[in-house]
Motif scaffolding. Structure first.
Motif, PDB file in Angstrom:
ATOM      1  N   LEU A   1      40.799  34.200  41.322  1.00  0.00           N
ATOM      2  CA  LEU A   1      42.216  34.242  41.634  1.00  0.00           C
ATOM      3  C   LEU A   1      42.672  35.683  41.811  1.00  0.00           C
ATOM      4  O   LEU A   1      42.189  36.594  41.129  1.00  0.00           O
ATOM      5  CB  LEU A   1      43.039  33.582  40.519  1.00  0.00           C
ATOM      6  CG  LEU A   1      42.770  32.104  40.242  1.00  0.00           C
ATOM      7  CD1 LEU A   1      43.601  31.634  39.051  1.00  0.00           C
ATOM      8  CD2 LEU A   1      43.071  31.260  41.470  1.00  0.00           C
ATOM      9  N   ASP A   2      43.592  35.872  42.729  1.00  0.00           N
ATOM     10  CA  ASP A   2      44.181  37.182  42.962  1.00  0.00           C
ATOM     11  C   ASP A   2      45.393  37.324  42.048  1.00  0.00           C
ATOM     12  O   ASP A   2      46.412  36.666  42.234  1.00  0.00           O
ATOM     13  CB  ASP A   2      44.590  37.317  44.425  1.00  0.00           C
ATOM     14  CG  ASP A   2      45.160  38.703  44.736  1.00  0.00           C
ATOM     15  OD1 ASP A   2      45.141  39.567  43.836  1.00  0.00           O
ATOM     16  OD2 ASP A   2      45.634  38.905  45.880  1.00  0.00           O
ATOM     17  N   THR A   3      45.289  38.176  41.049  1.00  0.00           N
ATOM     18  CA  THR A   3      46.369  38.362  40.073  1.00  0.00           C
ATOM     19  C   THR A   3      47.059  39.713  40.254  1.00  0.00           C
ATOM     20  O   THR A   3      47.682  40.216  39.324  1.00  0.00           O
ATOM     21  CB  THR A   3      45.813  38.255  38.646  1.00  0.00           C
ATOM     22  OG1 THR A   3      44.790  39.257  38.448  1.00  0.00           O
ATOM     23  CG2 THR A   3      45.228  36.875  38.390  1.00  0.00           C
ATOM     24  N   SER A   4      46.937  40.286  41.435  1.00  0.00           N
ATOM     25  CA  SER A   4      47.531  41.609  41.659  1.00  0.00           C
ATOM     26  C   SER A   4      49.053  41.582  41.597  1.00  0.00           C
ATOM     27  O   SER A   4      49.677  42.609  41.346  1.00  0.00           O
ATOM     28  CB  SER A   4      47.074  42.161  43.019  1.00  0.00           C
ATOM     29  OG  SER A   4      47.429  41.263  44.068  1.00  0.00           O
ATOM     30  N   ASP A   5      49.650  40.434  41.808  1.00  0.00           N
ATOM     31  CA  ASP A   5      51.106  40.301  41.734  1.00  0.00           C
ATOM     32  C   ASP A   5      51.550  39.487  40.524  1.00  0.00           C
ATOM     33  O   ASP A   5      52.695  39.019  40.462  1.00  0.00           O
ATOM     34  CB  ASP A   5      51.636  39.634  43.008  1.00  0.00           C
ATOM     35  CG  ASP A   5      51.403  40.483  44.240  1.00  0.00           C
ATOM     36  OD1 ASP A   5      51.363  41.720  44.096  1.00  0.00           O
ATOM     37  OD2 ASP A   5      51.232  39.906  45.332  1.00  0.00           O
TER      38      ASP A   5
ATOM     39  N   GLY B   1      47.658  42.280  37.329  1.00  0.00           N
ATOM     40  CA  GLY B   1      46.217  42.092  37.384  1.00  0.00           C
ATOM     41  C   GLY B   1      45.603  42.824  38.560  1.00  0.00           C
ATOM     42  O   GLY B   1      46.162  43.787  39.098  1.00  0.00           O
ATOM     43  N   ASN B   2      44.462  42.350  38.994  1.00  0.00           N
ATOM     44  CA  ASN B   2      43.770  42.989  40.114  1.00  0.00           C
ATOM     45  C   ASN B   2      43.238  41.917  41.058  1.00  0.00           C
ATOM     46  O   ASN B   2      43.350  40.714  40.799  1.00  0.00           O
ATOM     47  CB  ASN B   2      42.626  43.884  39.611  1.00  0.00           C
ATOM     48  CG  ASN B   2      41.706  43.138  38.664  1.00  0.00           C
ATOM     49  OD1 ASN B   2      41.178  42.082  39.006  1.00  0.00           O
ATOM     50  ND2 ASN B   2      41.501  43.686  37.467  1.00  0.00           N
ATOM     51  N   SER B   3      42.678  42.361  42.131  1.00  0.00           N
ATOM     52  CA  SER B   3      42.160  41.438  43.154  1.00  0.00           C
ATOM     53  C   SER B   3      40.665  41.679  43.379  1.00  0.00           C
ATOM     54  O   SER B   3      40.211  41.748  44.522  1.00  0.00           O
ATOM     55  CB  SER B   3      42.934  41.617  44.471  1.00  0.00           C
ATOM     56  OG  SER B   3      42.857  42.970  44.918  1.00  0.00           O
ATOM     57  N   ASP B   4      39.910  41.853  42.312  1.00  0.00           N
ATOM     58  CA  ASP B   4      38.478  42.062  42.442  1.00  0.00           C
ATOM     59  C   ASP B   4      37.815  40.832  43.050  1.00  0.00           C
ATOM     60  O   ASP B   4      38.264  39.696  42.874  1.00  0.00           O
ATOM     61  CB  ASP B   4      37.850  42.357  41.076  1.00  0.00           C
ATOM     62  CG  ASP B   4      38.337  43.691  40.524  1.00  0.00           C
ATOM     63  OD1 ASP B   4      38.833  44.494  41.328  1.00  0.00           O
ATOM     64  OD2 ASP B   4      38.230  43.899  39.304  1.00  0.00           O
ATOM     65  N   GLU B   5      36.746  41.075  43.758  1.00  0.00           N
ATOM     66  CA  GLU B   5      36.027  39.976  44.395  1.00  0.00           C
ATOM     67  C   GLU B   5      35.379  39.051  43.367  1.00  0.00           C
ATOM     68  O   GLU B   5      35.107  37.887  43.660  1.00  0.00           O
ATOM     69  CB  GLU B   5      34.964  40.534  45.342  1.00  0.00           C
ATOM     70  CG  GLU B   5      35.538  41.323  46.515  1.00  0.00           C
ATOM     71  CD  GLU B   5      34.451  41.850  47.426  1.00  0.00           C
ATOM     72  OE1 GLU B   5      33.259  41.647  47.085  1.00  0.00           O
ATOM     73  OE2 GLU B   5      34.784  42.449  48.460  1.00  0.00           O
ATOM     74  N   ASP B   6      35.118  39.572  42.169  1.00  0.00           N
ATOM     75  CA  ASP B   6      34.497  38.750  41.139  1.00  0.00           C
ATOM     76  C   ASP B   6      35.461  37.706  40.573  1.00  0.00           C
ATOM     77  O   ASP B   6      35.034  36.704  39.990  1.00  0.00           O
ATOM     78  CB  ASP B   6      33.982  39.633  39.996  1.00  0.00           C
ATOM     79  CG  ASP B   6      32.879  40.576  40.466  1.00  0.00           C
ATOM     80  OD1 ASP B   6      32.219  40.243  41.472  1.00  0.00           O
ATOM     81  OD2 ASP B   6      32.686  41.622  39.823  1.00  0.00           O
ATOM     82  N   ASN B   7      36.758  37.932  40.731  1.00  0.00           N
ATOM     83  CA  ASN B   7      37.750  36.987  40.215  1.00  0.00           C
ATOM     84  C   ASN B   7      38.054  35.915  41.258  1.00  0.00           C
ATOM     85  O   ASN B   7      38.192  36.208  42.452  1.00  0.00           O
ATOM     86  CB  ASN B   7      39.043  37.720  39.847  1.00  0.00           C
ATOM     87  CG  ASN B   7      38.837  38.702  38.710  1.00  0.00           C
ATOM     88  OD1 ASN B   7      37.945  38.519  37.880  1.00  0.00           O
ATOM     89  ND2 ASN B   7      39.654  39.740  38.674  1.00  0.00           N
TER      90      ASN B   7
END
Length: 259
Positions: A47-51, A39-45
């Protein structure tokens, strides 16, 4: 033919309306790839799904054919249509059956069912039934929303004599059991007080006149094996070919080389 059906559920068409339409199959999510999709770590999300691997399994919408004057509101017929469709599109060895208005609050429920199915001797298990309980209604359960007597007493007693029932939802099935095959072996108890157990193979059946034959260039063994399948599977070569694959994927891990 890959074309969208005419009309919508709210706006009927001459050839498509609620309760009067041909069979519908629509792929909502295609099968995921082999590589992880992070995933990604956009500020709009929130949760941080980058991992986190955000791949989702294949999702297919199926609505079987419905015509006026025919009873099509029973779950057994719907499961029959879904089993045949999923055999061609995904062919998973196990099937989770739920009501459309139910919620699974245990994310590890499917894994717990696999502990029964994939354990040594688990190939004799047809299905794993989970209790159906309604939470948040009455802390004292004065209206029996937890179904304590039925699931914790009656069903456990029936399980002791290998006779628990399928209650219509919250159940994990072995695919080949829904096809009507016998388990690979059955246990006969000689008595309730230390009687001897006798194991015998239960999947072999005698060929009869009500059989189907495969098409194409196949070996003699495959042709003989296909002739042992009863006609109830129809003339779909693809469906017949999916059966041994589902049977192999559903074997206990202890019976598979390398585990």
């Amino acid at each position: 033919d890959a074309t969208h059906w005419p009309g919508t559920w709210t706006t009927s068409d001459a050839e498509h309306s609620r309760g009067d339409h041909p069979g519908i199959i629509q792929v909502m999510l295609t099968p995921p790839g082999n590589e992880p999709l992070l995933g990604n770590s956009d500020e709009d999300n929130l949760l941080d799904t980058s991992d986190v691997d955000i791949r989702l399994p294949m999702l297919v919408y199926v609505s079987r054919e419905k015509r006026p004057g025919y009873d099509h509101n029973k779950k057994a017929g719907a499961m029959n249509a879904l089993v045949r469709t999923s055999a061609v599109m995904s062919n998973g060895a196990f099937i989770l059956n739920l009501d459309c208005d139910h919620y699974v609050y245990n994310s590890l429920a499917v894994r717990e069912a696999m502990c029964f199915m994939m354990d040594r001797g688990g190939d004799r298990i047809c299905y794993v039934q989970f209790p159906q309980r309604f939470e948040g209604i009455d802390p004292n359960d004065r209206y029996a929303n937890h179904n304590t007597v039925f699931f914790d007493v009656n069903m456990r007693a029936l399980d002791g004599i290998q006779g628990p029932m399928y209650v219509g939802t919250g159940c994990v099935f072995r695919r080949i059991a829904l096809y009507g095959f016998d388990p690979p072996r059955a246990t006969e108890h000689g008595g309730c007080c230390g009687g001897k157990k006798k194991l015998h193979m239960g999947r072999k059946t005698k060929p009869n006149s009500d059989v189907i034959s495969s098409t194409g260039n196949t070996s003699d063994e495959e042709d003989i094996e296909s002739q042992l399948l009863p006609r109830k599977f129809g003339s779909s070569v693809t469906l017949v070919a999916s059966i041994p694959i589902a049977e192999f994927h559903g074997r206990p891990l202890a019976d598979v080389a390398g585990f």
